[in-house]
Write an enzyme that holds these catalytic residues in place. Structure first.
Site, PDB file in Angstrom:
ATOM      1  N   CYS A 212       0.847  -1.208   0.000  1.00 54.23           N
ATOM      2  CA  CYS A 212       0.000   0.000   0.000  1.00 54.23           C
ATOM      3  C   CYS A 212       0.874   1.247   0.000  1.00 54.23           C
ATOM      4  CB  CYS A 212      -0.919  -0.053   1.224  1.00 54.23           C
ATOM      5  SG  CYS A 212      -1.271   1.526   1.963  1.00 54.23           S
TER       6      CYS A 212
ATOM      7  N   CYS B 289       0.984   3.259   3.155  1.00 56.29           N
ATOM      8  CA  CYS B 289       1.724   2.594   4.239  1.00 56.29           C
ATOM      9  C   CYS B 289       3.229   2.764   4.014  1.00 56.29           C
ATOM     10  CB  CYS B 289       1.388   1.114   4.303  1.00 56.29           C
ATOM     11  SG  CYS B 289      -0.368   0.815   4.465  1.00 56.29           S
TER      12      CYS B 289
ATOM     13  N   TRP C  69     -10.777  36.313  26.910  1.00 54.54           N
ATOM     14  CA  TRP C  69     -11.135  35.181  27.788  1.00 54.54           C
ATOM     15  C   TRP C  69     -11.454  35.702  29.183  1.00 54.54           C
ATOM     16  CZ3 TRP C  69     -12.529  30.716  26.027  1.00 54.54           C
ATOM     17  CH2 TRP C  69     -11.857  30.052  24.999  1.00 54.54           C
TER      18      TRP C  69
ATOM     19  N   HIS D  45     -14.884  35.292  31.336  1.00 55.28           N
ATOM     20  CA  HIS D  45     -14.934  34.542  32.606  1.00 55.28           C
ATOM     21  C   HIS D  45     -15.535  35.434  33.684  1.00 55.28           C
ATOM     22  CE1 HIS D  45     -12.891  30.939  31.318  1.00 55.28           C
ATOM     23  NE2 HIS D  45     -11.838  31.614  30.884  1.00 55.28           N
TER      24      HIS D  45
ATOM     25  N   HIS E  25     -13.097  27.582  15.446  1.00 55.67           N
ATOM     26  CA  HIS E  25     -12.939  26.552  16.492  1.00 55.67           C
ATOM     27  C   HIS E  25     -13.946  26.760  17.621  1.00 55.67           C
ATOM     28  CE1 HIS E  25      -8.603  25.964  15.058  1.00 55.67           C
ATOM     29  NE2 HIS E  25      -9.264  24.866  14.794  1.00 55.67           N
TER      30      HIS E  25
ATOM     31  N   SER F  72     -14.170  24.960  31.200  1.00 55.26           N
ATOM     32  CA  SER F  72     -13.708  23.689  30.628  1.00 55.26           C
ATOM     33  C   SER F  72     -13.385  23.845  29.144  1.00 55.26           C
ATOM     34  CB  SER F  72     -14.709  22.566  30.881  1.00 55.26           C
ATOM     35  OG  SER F  72     -15.814  22.732  30.057  1.00 55.26           O
ATOM     36  N   HIS F  73     -14.131  24.694  28.435  1.00 58.45           N
ATOM     37  CA  HIS F  73     -13.828  24.851  27.005  1.00 58.45           C
ATOM     38  C   HIS F  73     -12.594  25.701  26.783  1.00 58.45           C
ATOM     39  CE1 HIS F  73     -17.630  22.828  26.811  1.00 58.45           C
ATOM     40  NE2 HIS F  73     -17.293  22.486  25.576  1.00 58.45           N
TER      41      HIS F  73
ATOM     42  N   ASN G 128     -10.101  25.377  28.714  1.00 55.15           N
ATOM     43  CA  ASN G 128      -9.063  24.355  28.902  1.00 55.15           C
ATOM     44  C   ASN G 128      -8.897  23.475  27.658  1.00 55.15           C
ATOM     45  OD1 ASN G 128      -7.785  24.909  31.268  1.00 55.15           O
ATOM     46  ND2 ASN G 128      -9.013  23.542  32.540  1.00 55.15           N
TER      47      ASN G 128
ATOM     48  N   LYS H 143       0.816  27.000  28.238  1.00 59.26           N
ATOM     49  CA  LYS H 143      -0.602  26.628  28.337  1.00 59.26           C
ATOM     50  C   LYS H 143      -0.717  25.389  29.220  1.00 59.26           C
ATOM     51  CE  LYS H 143      -1.874  29.144  24.585  1.00 59.26           C
ATOM     52  NZ  LYS H 143      -2.244  30.491  24.925  1.00 59.26           N
TER      53      LYS H 143
HETATM   54  P1  FAD Z   1      -5.226  32.603  27.653  1.00 62.99           P
HETATM   55  O1  FAD Z   1      -5.599  31.246  27.163  1.00 62.99           O
HETATM   56  O2  FAD Z   1      -5.618  33.759  26.790  1.00 62.99           O
HETATM   57  O3  FAD Z   1      -5.862  32.787  29.100  1.00 62.99           O
HETATM   58  C1  FAD Z   1      -5.851  34.052  29.738  1.00 62.99           C
HETATM   59  C2  FAD Z   1      -5.784  33.839  31.217  1.00 62.99           C
HETATM   60  O4  FAD Z   1      -6.964  33.172  31.653  1.00 62.99           O
HETATM   61  C3  FAD Z   1      -4.647  32.927  31.663  1.00 62.99           C
HETATM   62  O5  FAD Z   1      -3.470  33.643  31.847  1.00 62.99           O
HETATM   63  C4  FAD Z   1      -5.176  32.342  32.953  1.00 62.99           C
HETATM   64  O6  FAD Z   1      -4.973  33.248  34.015  1.00 62.99           O
HETATM   65  C5  FAD Z   1      -6.669  32.269  32.705  1.00 62.99           C
HETATM   66  N1  FAD Z   1      -7.089  30.937  32.256  1.00 62.99           N
HETATM   67  C6  FAD Z   1      -6.407  30.029  31.528  1.00 62.99           C
HETATM   68  N2  FAD Z   1      -7.167  28.940  31.323  1.00 62.99           N
HETATM   69  C7  FAD Z   1      -8.347  29.176  31.916  1.00 62.99           C
HETATM   70  C8  FAD Z   1      -9.527  28.432  32.061  1.00 62.99           C
HETATM   71  N3  FAD Z   1      -9.656  27.199  31.575  1.00 62.99           N
HETATM   72  N4  FAD Z   1     -10.555  28.987  32.741  1.00 62.99           N
HETATM   73  C9  FAD Z   1     -10.453  30.216  33.275  1.00 62.99           C
HETATM   74  N5  FAD Z   1      -9.347  30.977  33.175  1.00 62.99           N
HETATM   75  C10 FAD Z   1      -8.310  30.457  32.507  1.00 62.99           C
HETATM   76  N6  FAD Z   1      -5.476  30.967  19.555  1.00 62.99           N
HETATM   77  C11 FAD Z   1      -5.088  30.092  18.593  1.00 62.99           C
HETATM   78  O7  FAD Z   1      -3.893  30.066  18.254  1.00 62.99           O
HETATM   79  N7  FAD Z   1      -5.971  29.204  18.032  1.00 62.99           N
HETATM   80  C12 FAD Z   1      -7.292  29.198  18.388  1.00 62.99           C
HETATM   81  O8  FAD Z   1      -8.089  28.432  17.866  1.00 62.99           O
HETATM   82  C13 FAD Z   1      -7.731  30.129  19.367  1.00 62.99           C
HETATM   83  N8  FAD Z   1      -9.041  30.203  19.730  1.00 62.99           N
HETATM   84  C14 FAD Z   1      -9.443  31.175  20.590  1.00 62.99           C
HETATM   85  C15 FAD Z   1     -10.811  31.312  20.892  1.00 62.99           C
HETATM   86  C16 FAD Z   1     -11.239  32.335  21.714  1.00 62.99           C
HETATM   87  C17 FAD Z   1     -12.699  32.479  22.017  1.00 62.99           C
HETATM   88  C18 FAD Z   1     -10.305  33.251  22.280  1.00 62.99           C
HETATM   89  C19 FAD Z   1     -10.776  34.371  23.156  1.00 62.99           C
HETATM   90  C20 FAD Z   1      -8.957  33.114  22.003  1.00 62.99           C
HETATM   91  C21 FAD Z   1      -8.509  32.091  21.164  1.00 62.99           C
HETATM   92  N9  FAD Z   1      -7.158  31.926  20.856  1.00 62.99           N
HETATM   93  C22 FAD Z   1      -6.760  31.011  19.935  1.00 62.99           C
HETATM   94  C23 FAD Z   1      -6.143  32.664  21.614  1.00 62.99           C
HETATM   95  C24 FAD Z   1      -5.609  31.785  22.763  1.00 62.99           C
HETATM   96  O9  FAD Z   1      -6.643  31.019  23.366  1.00 62.99           O
HETATM   97  C25 FAD Z   1      -4.991  32.629  23.873  1.00 62.99           C
HETATM   98  O10 FAD Z   1      -5.914  33.593  24.281  1.00 62.99           O
HETATM   99  C26 FAD Z   1      -3.724  33.332  23.471  1.00 62.99           C
HETATM  100  O11 FAD Z   1      -2.806  32.383  22.954  1.00 62.99           O
HETATM  101  C27 FAD Z   1      -3.075  34.035  24.692  1.00 62.99           C
HETATM  102  O12 FAD Z   1      -2.788  33.048  25.657  1.00 62.99           O
HETATM  103  P2  FAD Z   1      -2.505  33.350  27.188  1.00 62.99           P
HETATM  104  O13 FAD Z   1      -1.247  32.707  27.578  1.00 62.99           O
HETATM  105  O14 FAD Z   1      -2.573  34.813  27.433  1.00 62.99           O
HETATM  106  O15 FAD Z   1      -3.685  32.619  27.978  1.00 62.99           O
END
Ligand code: FAD
Length: 436
Positions: free
Chosen positions: A42, A45, A304, A308, A345, A369-370, A372, A390
């Site tokens: 294949c 593969c 974010w 929250h 996403h 949770s989302h 996360n 992260k």
């Molecule tokens: P962030 O993820 O922005 O979190 C900010 C702060 O929130 C953290 O420093 C922490 O104190 C707190 N935190 C972390 N996790 C949690 C949690 N589970 N619950 C509550 N508080 C929390 N980037 C991409 O590259 N691809 C994507 O598909 C993407 N999708 C996104 C979708 C949305 C709706 C948003 C708002 C952002 C998205 N981003 C995406 C950006 C990414 O998620 C981060 O926001 C960015 O990389 C900055 O990361 P950060 O280290 O500041 O932490």
């Protein structure tokens, strides 16, 4: 799995399964095995076989043989000569020895968790559960974790000084000191939420992101109304900011036109002469959302954090509709968020389960949770700031009682989490440093 000449030989670190050895290799194995079923004719593969070989060679050190071959007289610690030899032949700054019983998988799981990290090696030693950290100097310390379980070791080892995901540059402290852009990096407390980030997010969203839409109509207009409405209801801001949000909300609700020019929204945001004590500060001042480089963190971090805070405030205010804040976020991200891939996403996640949220507290937990899920997907991505890896948040240091272990697996304690989130994002807990 082959009965004749296949794509692999024993020198590829792959066990070639045959009818003769299949039972002895697979049945009752204490190792995790990944089996490829393939046809040697294949094309896919054949094209895939170099990847399989390189995977096998990458993980060969996890085979029981090589892990248990580590020459340690048990239960005593390794000798100085053994350590010197280890650090000479492995380019690492830390050696974590995980002592565990033979039927435990924690050492093997932890080795996989740390595989992508540089400057750290994990080895397994059969003994009672504990983890010791060894340094090239010969000094060693016991790693203190809340529970002797995989997740707690992983959190702790990933955060050791100098340990970074492969391909990421080491966080250099002098980078921070040298940053002389308009935003000097400011000292801040990583475990707190800052009003300056929330106001910066509002400024960026309302004066920069929305400005890319000269005319707002149809679905985008209802999205804007919904967004401003939840801000006016739940934003735990300073009185001037709250007055401004309320006045924009009242103005928007009174607008009868089916379309709105951005410039009229901008006037409502800025021409506050008619509304006493109402203003949204101009410009951004990132604090908890600062990044170690200008392209890290900032606005998406603020977004974010803002939502929250809003989910927690809606719960505190006993809002009537559990969907209100989440749907406002969903439509804002869909209609206006500048990162299209992020929006797609997020919309996929929302379509899957957002409508099932039936209480204000489950809205708080849904967003946690989302977020996360997103952290998990983005861990190690180019957009990850090495100063702010992260993680599945909150870490055990930030909320010890949020974490637990059941049948050897990490669990989140939802009640404790809710208590933690309510407090972390509460208005009383917001810090007002660096506000104008
Ligand atoms: P962030 O993820 O922005 O979190 C900010 C702060 O929130 C953290 O420093 C922490 O104190 C707190 N935190 C972390 N996790 C949690 C949690 N589970 N619950 C509550 N508080 C929390 N980037 C991409 O590259 N691809 C994507 O598909 C993407 N999708 C996104 C979708 C949305 C709706 C948003 C708002 C952002 C998205 N981003 C995406 C950006 C990414 O998620 C981060 O926001 C960015 O990389 C900055 O990361 P950060 O280290 O500041 O932490």
């Amino acid at each position: 799995f082959t009965t004749e000449a296949g794509l692999y030989t024993a020198s590829d670190q792959v066990v070639v399964l045959t009818p003769d050895n299949v039972d002895s290799v697979l049945v009752n194995s204490t190792a995790a095995l990944v089996v490829e079923f393939y046809a040697s004719w294949c094309g896919h593969c054949i094209a895939f076989s170099p990847v399989w070989k390189s995977l096998a060679s990458d993980i060969k050190e996890f085979s029981t043989a090589s892990i248990s071959a580590l020459p340690l007289p048990l239960p005593s610690p390794p000798s100085r000569a053994e350590l010197d030899n280890f650090f000479e032949t492995n380019s690492v700054g830390h050696l974590a020895l995980l002592f565990e019983t033979s039927n435990s998988y924690v050492g093997r799981e932890l080795t996989l968790d740390l595989l992508q990290y540089e400057k750290i090696a994990v080895r397994r030693v059969l003994n009672f559960p504990s983890c010791y950290l060894y340094y090239p100097s010969g000094i060693f310390t016991r790693l203190h974790v809340q529970l002797e379980a995989r997740t707690f070791y992983t959190y702790a080892l990933q955060r050791l000084p100098g340990v970074v995901r492969a391909g990421k540059s080491l966080p250099v402290t002098s980078d921070l000191a040298k940053n002389t852009t308009e935003d000097q990096l400011r000292p801040f407390n990583r475990s707190r939420v800052y009003m300056a980030d929330l106001e910066s997010t509002l400024h960026y969203s309302l004066r920069v992101e929305l400005a890319a839409h000269p005319v707002i109509k149809g679905e985008a207009l209802s999205t804007l109304q919904r967004y401003i409405s939840v801000l006016a209801k739940y934003f735990p801001g300073r009185p001037v900011v709250n007055n401004l949000l309320k006045s924009v909300d009242t103005w928007l609700k009174g607008e009868k036109d089916t379309e709105l020019s951005y410039s009229s929204l901008r006037d409502a945001l800025d021409n506050t002469a008619e509304v006493p004590n109402a203003a949204l500060p101009e410009g951004v001042r990132w604090v908890g959302c600062q990044g170690s480089k200008p392209h890290f963190r900032r606005y998406p971090c603020g977004m974010w954090t803002l939502f929250h805070v809003l989910t927690v405030q809606a719960e505190e205010a006993a809002g009537k509709d559990p969907q209100e804040v989440l749907q406002a976020m969903r439509s804002y991200i869909h209609s206006f968020f500048g990162c299209q891939a992020c929006a797609t996403h997020f919309e996929n996640m929302a379509q899957e389960s957002m409508s099932h949220v039936g209480t204000l507290s489950s809205a708080v937990l849904w967003l946690w949770s989302h977020h996360n899920h997103v952290n998990n997907r983005l861990a190690g991505a180019l957009s990850e700031d090495p100063h702010f890896p992260k993680i599945q948040w909150p870490s055990p240091e930030l909320c010890p009682s949020c974490h637990g272990v059941k049948n050897g697996e990490h669990t989140w304690n939802q009640e404790e989490l809710l208590t933690f989130l309510r407090s972390h994002f509460s208005s009383e807990h917001l810090l007002s440093d660096y506000l104008e």
